[in-house]
Each structure stands twice: as structure tokens, then as C-alpha cells.
Design a protein around this motif. Structure first.
Motif, PDB file in Angstrom:
ATOM      1  N   LEU A  73       0.847  -1.193   0.000  1.00  0.00           N
ATOM      2  CA  LEU A  73       0.000   0.000   0.000  1.00  0.00           C
ATOM      3  C   LEU A  73       0.875   1.233   0.000  1.00  0.00           C
ATOM      4  O   LEU A  73       2.032   1.192   0.414  1.00  0.00           O
ATOM      5  CB  LEU A  73      -0.857   0.075   1.263  1.00  0.00           C
ATOM      6  CG  LEU A  73      -1.618  -1.126   1.736  1.00  0.00           C
ATOM      7  CD1 LEU A  73      -2.233  -0.837   3.089  1.00  0.00           C
ATOM      8  CD2 LEU A  73      -2.697  -1.458   0.743  1.00  0.00           C
ATOM      9  N   THR A  97       0.305   5.388   1.200  1.00  0.00           N
ATOM     10  CA  THR A  97      -0.547   6.497   1.642  1.00  0.00           C
ATOM     11  C   THR A  97       0.077   7.782   1.139  1.00  0.00           C
ATOM     12  O   THR A  97       1.297   7.927   1.111  1.00  0.00           O
ATOM     13  CB  THR A  97      -0.675   6.568   3.173  1.00  0.00           C
ATOM     14  OG1 THR A  97       0.609   6.747   3.749  1.00  0.00           O
ATOM     15  CG2 THR A  97      -1.319   5.304   3.725  1.00  0.00           C
ATOM     16  N   VAL A 141      -5.256   6.357   0.020  1.00  0.00           N
ATOM     17  CA  VAL A 141      -4.554   5.073   0.065  1.00  0.00           C
ATOM     18  C   VAL A 141      -4.632   4.445  -1.318  1.00  0.00           C
ATOM     19  O   VAL A 141      -5.678   4.450  -1.962  1.00  0.00           O
ATOM     20  CB  VAL A 141      -5.180   4.132   1.111  1.00  0.00           C
ATOM     21  CG1 VAL A 141      -4.513   2.765   1.078  1.00  0.00           C
ATOM     22  CG2 VAL A 141      -5.088   4.729   2.498  1.00  0.00           C
ATOM     23  N   LEU A 144     -11.398   3.719  -2.862  1.00  0.00           N
ATOM     24  CA  LEU A 144     -10.665   4.458  -1.825  1.00  0.00           C
ATOM     25  C   LEU A 144     -10.517   5.929  -2.194  1.00  0.00           C
ATOM     26  O   LEU A 144     -10.628   6.805  -1.328  1.00  0.00           O
ATOM     27  CB  LEU A 144      -9.295   3.814  -1.587  1.00  0.00           C
ATOM     28  CG  LEU A 144      -9.331   2.433  -0.940  1.00  0.00           C
ATOM     29  CD1 LEU A 144      -7.923   1.832  -0.909  1.00  0.00           C
ATOM     30  CD2 LEU A 144      -9.927   2.494   0.459  1.00  0.00           C
ATOM     31  N   LEU A 169      -5.537   7.048   7.419  1.00  0.00           N
ATOM     32  CA  LEU A 169      -5.541   5.598   7.583  1.00  0.00           C
ATOM     33  C   LEU A 169      -5.041   5.268   8.977  1.00  0.00           C
ATOM     34  O   LEU A 169      -3.980   5.732   9.393  1.00  0.00           O
ATOM     35  CB  LEU A 169      -4.633   4.945   6.530  1.00  0.00           C
ATOM     36  CG  LEU A 169      -4.539   3.427   6.601  1.00  0.00           C
ATOM     37  CD1 LEU A 169      -5.877   2.781   6.252  1.00  0.00           C
ATOM     38  CD2 LEU A 169      -3.446   2.919   5.687  1.00  0.00           C
ATOM     39  N   ALA A 221      -4.729  -1.177   8.413  1.00  0.00           N
ATOM     40  CA  ALA A 221      -4.987  -1.960   7.201  1.00  0.00           C
ATOM     41  C   ALA A 221      -4.614  -3.404   7.500  1.00  0.00           C
ATOM     42  O   ALA A 221      -3.550  -3.667   8.057  1.00  0.00           O
ATOM     43  CB  ALA A 221      -4.175  -1.433   6.033  1.00  0.00           C
ATOM     44  N   THR A 273      -8.968  -5.049   4.536  1.00  0.00           N
ATOM     45  CA  THR A 273      -9.729  -4.128   5.374  1.00  0.00           C
ATOM     46  C   THR A 273      -8.930  -2.862   5.644  1.00  0.00           C
ATOM     47  O   THR A 273      -7.747  -2.929   5.973  1.00  0.00           O
ATOM     48  CB  THR A 273     -10.091  -4.793   6.720  1.00  0.00           C
ATOM     49  OG1 THR A 273     -10.849  -5.973   6.464  1.00  0.00           O
ATOM     50  CG2 THR A 273     -10.889  -3.856   7.614  1.00  0.00           C
ATOM     51  N   PHE A 274      -9.608  -1.724   5.500  1.00  0.00           N
ATOM     52  CA  PHE A 274      -9.024  -0.425   5.805  1.00  0.00           C
ATOM     53  C   PHE A 274      -9.883   0.249   6.862  1.00  0.00           C
ATOM     54  O   PHE A 274     -11.113   0.261   6.750  1.00  0.00           O
ATOM     55  CB  PHE A 274      -8.994   0.476   4.566  1.00  0.00           C
ATOM     56  CG  PHE A 274      -8.163  -0.074   3.453  1.00  0.00           C
ATOM     57  CD1 PHE A 274      -6.802   0.152   3.421  1.00  0.00           C
ATOM     58  CD2 PHE A 274      -8.743  -0.817   2.441  1.00  0.00           C
ATOM     59  CE1 PHE A 274      -6.025  -0.358   2.396  1.00  0.00           C
ATOM     60  CE2 PHE A 274      -7.980  -1.326   1.404  1.00  0.00           C
ATOM     61  CZ  PHE A 274      -6.607  -1.099   1.391  1.00  0.00           C
ATOM     62  N   LYS A 284     -14.730   2.214   8.105  1.00  0.00           N
ATOM     63  CA  LYS A 284     -14.155   0.918   7.746  1.00  0.00           C
ATOM     64  C   LYS A 284     -14.655   0.497   6.373  1.00  0.00           C
ATOM     65  O   LYS A 284     -15.835   0.653   6.056  1.00  0.00           O
ATOM     66  CB  LYS A 284     -14.570  -0.121   8.789  1.00  0.00           C
ATOM     67  CG  LYS A 284     -14.023  -1.499   8.561  1.00  0.00           C
ATOM     68  CD  LYS A 284     -14.487  -2.413   9.681  1.00  0.00           C
ATOM     69  CE  LYS A 284     -14.065  -3.846   9.449  1.00  0.00           C
ATOM     70  NZ  LYS A 284     -14.586  -4.736  10.486  1.00  0.00           N
TER      71      LYS A 284
END
Length: 148
Positions: free
Chosen positions: A33, A35, A55, A75, A104, A107, A115-116, A134
Motif C-alpha cells: 500500500l 498512503t 490510500v 478508496l 488511515l 490496514a 480491510t481499511f 471501515k
């Protein structure tokens, strides 16, 4: 000599002042990931500002490009919707702090579910809101999985 030193100082300092905000990379095992800042006004810890993160998931052997693109679109839309809410606040009355932060906080990846969890904090016209937002996604399809 003074011109040369001034030119050197400008060459070194200007890029550091206007340096773009690069993202932070995170590793969830087989999924990567990043950010980055979606929208930002003001200093990081100041009142009367907006700070919204975005994200982005990176395609990998575990997460195909199509699924990653679907997740990234959702997102980005989430960050954009929080920004739209922040703009609805307009200009609050004088001497009342305001602000919008969307970051964030967590994660995770387990059992084909990515899941974030985001911290969504806002203050507008003296009203404060502290929420957790979420989102669950299927790693196989990239589809948003609705909460029960």
C-alpha cells in the motif's frame, strides 16, 4: 562569488520548500500500500486546516491489476467524499476552530478480505465528530464488501 553562493542556495532550498508530499509505503505481506496526501491546507498540527489521506494498493502476484484498480477507485472516492464534506463547512464564524482530518489508522489482509480503517475527525461551527470509517474489499474481485 556572492552570486554563485546565492544561486547555489536557491538551487538547494527551493526544491526543499516546494517538495511534493510523497507517500509512505506499507507492507501487508503479499499486498503493498501507499498512503499520500489527497488534500491538505495548513500545518500538520494546526487548527483551521484540512488533511485528507489517500490510500493506493499496488498490484502484485496476490492482487491482480483489475482488482487493485477497483479498490483504488473506491478508496479515492472515499477521500473525495470526505473532502466534499469539509468544503460544505464553508467559513466558520471567527474564533471558532474548524478542521477535517481523514487518515488511515489500520490496514489488514486476511481470508481474501482487505480491510481499511480510517480515523475521520471533523469540527465545523463548534460541532465535533470523531468516527472510524471501515471498508472491506475482496482481494479476488476488488469488490466492496458491505458491512453486516
Amino acid at each position: 562569488m556572492l552570486k554563485k553562493n546565492l544561486a547555489l542556495a536557491i538551487t538547494v532550498l527551493i526544491p526543499s520548500i516546494f517538495q511534493p508530499s510523497f507517500g509512505e509505503e506499507l507492507d501487508l505481506g503479499d499486498i503493498k500500500l501507499e498512503t499520500s496526501v489527497y488534500k491538505k491546507t495548513g500545518a500538520r498540527d494546526a487548527m483551521n486546516r484540512i488533511y485528507i489521506e489517500k490510500v493506493t494498493v499496488k498490484p502484485s502476484r496476490y492482487l491482480n491489476t483489475r482488482s487493485a484498480n477497483k479498490i483504488n477507485a473506491q478508496l479515492k472516492q472515499l477521500s473525495a467524499s470526505f473532502y466534499a464534506k469539509s468544503r460544505q463547512c464553508n467559513t466558520p464564524p471567527k474564533n471558532i476552530p474548524w478542521g477535517y482530518e481523514f487518515e488511515l489508522s489500520e490496514a489488514t489482509n486476511s481470508d481474501d478480505i482487505l480491510t481499511f480503517v480510517f480515523d475521520a475527525t471533523s469540527a465545523c461551527s463548534g460541532r465535533h465528530s470523531f468516527k472510524k470509517v471501515k471498508r472491506n474489499f475482496s482481494v479476488q474481485t476488488g469488490a466492496l464488501i458491505p458491512e453486516d
